[in-house]
Enzyme design. Structure first.
Site, PDB file in Angstrom:
ATOM      1  N   ASP A  46       3.412  12.304   5.767  1.00 33.87           N
ATOM      2  CA  ASP A  46       2.195  12.980   6.203  1.00 33.87           C
ATOM      3  C   ASP A  46       2.405  14.554   6.451  1.00 33.87           C
ATOM      4  O   ASP A  46       3.426  14.637   7.125  1.00 33.87           O
ATOM      5  CB  ASP A  46       1.698  12.199   7.457  1.00 33.87           C
ATOM      6  CG  ASP A  46       1.396  10.954   7.224  1.00 33.87           C
ATOM      7  OD1 ASP A  46       1.287  10.402   6.111  1.00 33.87           O
ATOM      8  OD2 ASP A  46       1.100  10.224   8.410  1.00 33.87           O
TER       9      ASP A  46
ATOM     10  N   ASP B 284      -9.468   2.693   7.391  1.00 34.21           N
ATOM     11  CA  ASP B 284      -8.845   2.774   8.691  1.00 34.21           C
ATOM     12  C   ASP B 284      -9.899   2.341   9.668  1.00 34.21           C
ATOM     13  O   ASP B 284     -10.976   2.586   9.745  1.00 34.21           O
ATOM     14  CB  ASP B 284      -8.400   4.192   8.720  1.00 34.21           C
ATOM     15  CG  ASP B 284      -7.687   4.780   7.754  1.00 34.21           C
ATOM     16  OD1 ASP B 284      -7.086   4.058   7.136  1.00 34.21           O
ATOM     17  OD2 ASP B 284      -8.050   6.015   7.308  1.00 34.21           O
TER      18      ASP B 284
END
Length: 242
Positions: A8, A129
């Site tokens: 990330d 998500d």
């Protein structure tokens, strides 16, 4: 089952978050390029990359990093975060990225997802998500009232073949994945399901493999030294033809 080690990016750095909270960003590696190379050395074929700044700002921010990893690492790269237009999709796919992940667009602009799938087929994945089974958008800063199974079925109907499912409450916690929700979504749709969030060690790899999932993303457990990537890859392949 395939294993996708994760990188990330926030502010150009490799970081991990705790439960999606940007205020918890912790630098976990010095360089995305050497990190990707180490993943390749351990036997990885794919890498999962997220533009955290892009997800928050709804546009490409750290794109040069992802393109360079795709070009130089020898890995298949999937990228998500802030991809809201066909121009952004094409930018990545034309520069060597193997798969683009659409997240917030699945809720806010399903017509765009349909257009992208029609144009690019299996090179498009959707990231779902959720908190308590409800989908979150915009870098997990905006909660919706959409059920994660309902959204998965909508995405299946427009032709999406790959879904990455993250229980946000598990992400970055090393508390184990939400096996119940992963099993539900895997049974509810015919799409390939990739598990994301909470992987803490090799037993979690065995658990997600036992559900018959397509893939599992590993992040914090790798950086914390709690999971050996080579062992994870070998374990994921046991009893499968992947």
């Amino acid at each position: 089952m395939i294993i996708l080690p994760a990188i990330d990016i926030k502010g150009g750095h490799c970081v991990r978050l705790y439960q999606g909270d940007f205020g918890t960003a912790e630098k976990v590696a010095d360089s995305p390029y050497t990190t990707a190379a180490s993943f390749k050395e351990a036997g990885a074929e794919w890498i999962h990359m997220v533009d955290l700044d892009g997800a928050k700002e709804a546009k490409r921010i750290n794109q040069e990093i992802f393109v360079k990893v795709a070009r130089e690492s020898g890995l298949k790269v999937e990228v998500g975060g802030g991809i809201r237009t066909m121009e952004a999709v094409e930018y990545y796919l034309e520069r060597g990225v193997s798969r683009v992940i659409l997240g917030s667009a699945a809720v806010k602009d399903p017509a765009f997802v349909k257009e992208a799938v029609h144009a690019c087929g299996e090179r498009i994945a959707v990231g779902i998500d959720a908190k308590n089974g409800r989908v979150s958008c915009d870098g997990w800063l905006d909660d919706s009232d959409v059920d994660y199974i309902e959204l998965a079925k909508r995405m299946e109907q427009v032709g999406v073949r790959c879904i990455i499912y993250t229980d946000i409450s598990k992400d970055g916690t090393l508390a184990g994945p939400n096996l119940e929700q992963l099993d539900r979504i895997n049974r509810a749709v015919s799409c390939d399901i990739i598990a994301s969030g909470g992987i803490s060690g090799i037993e979690d790899i065995r658990a997600t493999r036992s559900l018959g999932l397509y893939g599992t993303i590993c992040g914090k457990a790798l950086y914390a030294g709690k999971l050996d990537l080579r062992e994870a890859i070998e374990t994921a392949k046991e009893g499968t033809s992947c």
